[in-house]
Write an enzyme that holds these catalytic residues in place. Structure first.
Site, short mmCIF file in Angstrom:
data_model
loop_
_atom_site.label_atom_id
_atom_site.label_comp_id
_atom_site.label_asym_id
_atom_site.label_seq_id
_atom_site.Cartn_x
_atom_site.Cartn_y
_atom_site.Cartn_z
N ARG A 1 2.77 -36.12 22.06
CA ARG A 1 3.33 -34.86 21.49
C ARG A 1 2.57 -34.88 20.11
O ARG A 1 2.52 -35.90 19.35
CB ARG A 1 4.75 -34.47 21.56
CG ARG A 1 5.70 -35.68 21.74
CD ARG A 1 5.71 -36.18 20.53
NE ARG A 1 6.17 -35.62 19.36
CZ ARG A 1 6.00 -35.73 18.18
NH1 ARG A 1 5.47 -36.99 17.76
NH2 ARG A 1 6.14 -34.97 17.01
N ARG B 1 0.23 -26.94 27.06
CA ARG B 1 1.16 -26.47 26.08
C ARG B 1 0.75 -25.28 25.33
O ARG B 1 -0.48 -25.24 24.90
CB ARG B 1 1.77 -27.55 25.34
CG ARG B 1 2.35 -28.78 25.98
CD ARG B 1 3.25 -29.64 24.67
NE ARG B 1 4.47 -29.03 24.14
CZ ARG B 1 5.24 -29.74 23.31
NH1 ARG B 1 4.66 -31.09 22.78
NH2 ARG B 1 6.21 -29.24 22.66
N ASP C 1 2.44 -26.46 13.70
CA ASP C 1 1.83 -26.41 15.10
C ASP C 1 0.78 -25.26 15.28
O ASP C 1 -0.22 -25.48 15.90
CB ASP C 1 2.96 -26.18 16.25
CG ASP C 1 3.63 -27.64 16.45
OD1 ASP C 1 4.60 -27.99 15.71
OD2 ASP C 1 3.16 -28.26 17.39
O1 MRU Z 1 7.40 -30.56 20.76
P1 MRU Z 1 6.62 -31.55 19.88
O2 MRU Z 1 7.14 -32.85 19.49
O3 MRU Z 1 5.12 -31.61 20.24
O4 MRU Z 1 6.56 -30.78 18.52
C1 MRU Z 1 5.83 -31.69 17.16
C2 MRU Z 1 6.32 -30.73 16.01
O5 MRU Z 1 6.97 -29.63 15.75
C3 MRU Z 1 5.61 -31.49 14.83
O6 MRU Z 1 6.34 -31.25 13.59
C4 MRU Z 1 4.22 -30.69 14.74
O7 MRU Z 1 3.35 -30.88 15.72
C5 MRU Z 1 3.46 -31.42 13.34
S1 MRU Z 1 2.74 -32.86 13.93
C6 MRU Z 1 1.61 -33.34 12.57
#
Ligand code: MRU
Length: 316
Positions: free
Chosen positions: A54, A88, A220
């Site tokens: 993730r 996703r 993201d």
């Molecule tokens: O749901 P996740 O754990 O994939 O969410 C990740 C995040 O929100 C991070 O803060 C984001 O991807 C930045 S990672 C460099």
């Protein structure tokens, strides 16, 4: 002693008689360091969906290796791309990475993309390190695990620590999946950076007590106007930081910047299984929120520090 997470430990493609994408299972950290092997693009897509891997850049890298794996195994590449793209919805790094491999869906191209992403993180970290102050607060995990090595927001904290600029890091636990309490705290521990995990709901009181000099997060998807989607709770932190006159810095590679999306209103927000919140009652589980650009002091990419108006500085 500080221990570095090798990029290939987080995600790699193994060739040979039985090609596979090997992922460090982030669901089991920090208790266990266990690998998951994926033997088809569909298995890589399932691992992204189930959050074995993730973090925006890391899922892009995993998807790129998924296409490389599909090529090695003689899968239908268009179908592999479709399945990976659907895994996703919020992080733009995923469709970005797939587009990067469209003309050359090979293991070599996927490795090149992985190397480039890690290099982008190292570069942006040097720009952001000077901004974060002595007692930054971070949310979720924007470390090596989330980026395929090194880290974006955590990369900035690493460089700031190495330069003697940081005293300690506050880490939001990040309900419901605890990316802060499990993953960021683990990475900071490995790196020897002093830190303290707090309940998400403690951030306001810590700010009011003067214990927070900046909020530093990854992203993201960053829209053309600077509106930024990141882990649920980032928007709350941004509002709190604004009230307490504390700067919020977003540290992310240009693979997270989506100039084709004009504002945050057009960013698709993933809603995950309510069972991640409670097994017992009805629940809602939006996994991300959008922080309006006006609450962001700077967006830092590998190219440098972008200040408002982001619609101009990001495009440039
Ligand atoms: O749901 P996740 O754990 O994939 O969410 C990740 C995040 O929100 C991070 O803060 C984001 O991807 C930045 S990672 C460099």
């Amino acid at each position: 002693m500080s221990r570095e997470l090798e990029p290939a430990r987080i995600v790699r493609l193994e060739e040979g008689d039985d090609p596979r994408v090997v992922l460090l299972d982030q669901r089991r950290l920090p208790e266990e360091e266990v690998d998951v092997s994926c033997r088809s693009a569909a298995e890589v897509a399932a691992a992204i969906r189930d959050m074995v891997v993730r973090g925006a850049p890391a899922i892009g890298i995993a998807a790129a290796y998924g296409l490389g794996l599909a090529a090695l195994r003689g899968e239908d590449i268009a179908e592999a791309e479709r399945v990976l793209a659907a895994s996703r919805p919020t992080a733009v790094n995923l469709p970005w990475a797939l587009a990067q491999l469209r003309d050359d869906p090979t293991p070599a191209r996927a490795r090149g993309l992985h190397d480039d992403e890690v290099d982008r993180c190292r570069r942006m970290a040097t720009h952001a390190a000077e901004l974060v102050g002595r007692r930054p607060l971070t949310h979720c995990n924007a470390g090596g695990l989330a980026t395929g090595g090194y880290g974006s927001a955590v990369g900035a904290l690493r460089v700031a620590w190495e330069r003697g600029l940081v005293e300690r890091v506050l880490v939001d636990e990040t309900r419901p999946l605890l990316q802060g309490a499990r993953l960021t705290a683990w990475e900071l521990e490995q790196l020897g950076i002093p830190h303290a995990v707090i309940a998400d709901s403690a951030a306001a009181a810590m700010m009011a007590a003067g214990e927070v000099d900046s909020v530093v997060t990854g992203a993201d998807r960053i829209a053309a106007n600077g509106d930024t989607a990141n882990k649920i709770g980032t928007y709350s932190l941004a509002v709190l930081a604004h009230h307490h006159r504390i700067p919020l810095y977003v540290v992310a590679p240009t693979s997270t910047v989506d100039l084709a999306t004009p504002t945050g209103a057009a960013i698709p927000i993933e809603e995950r299984d309510p069972g991640e919140i409670t097994q017992r009652f009805a629940a809602r589980n939006p996994a991300f929120d959008v922080t309006p650009a006006e609450l962001i002091a700077a967006i830092v990419t590998e190219h440098g520090v972008h200040r408002p108006p982001f619609v101009q500085t990001l495009a440039a």
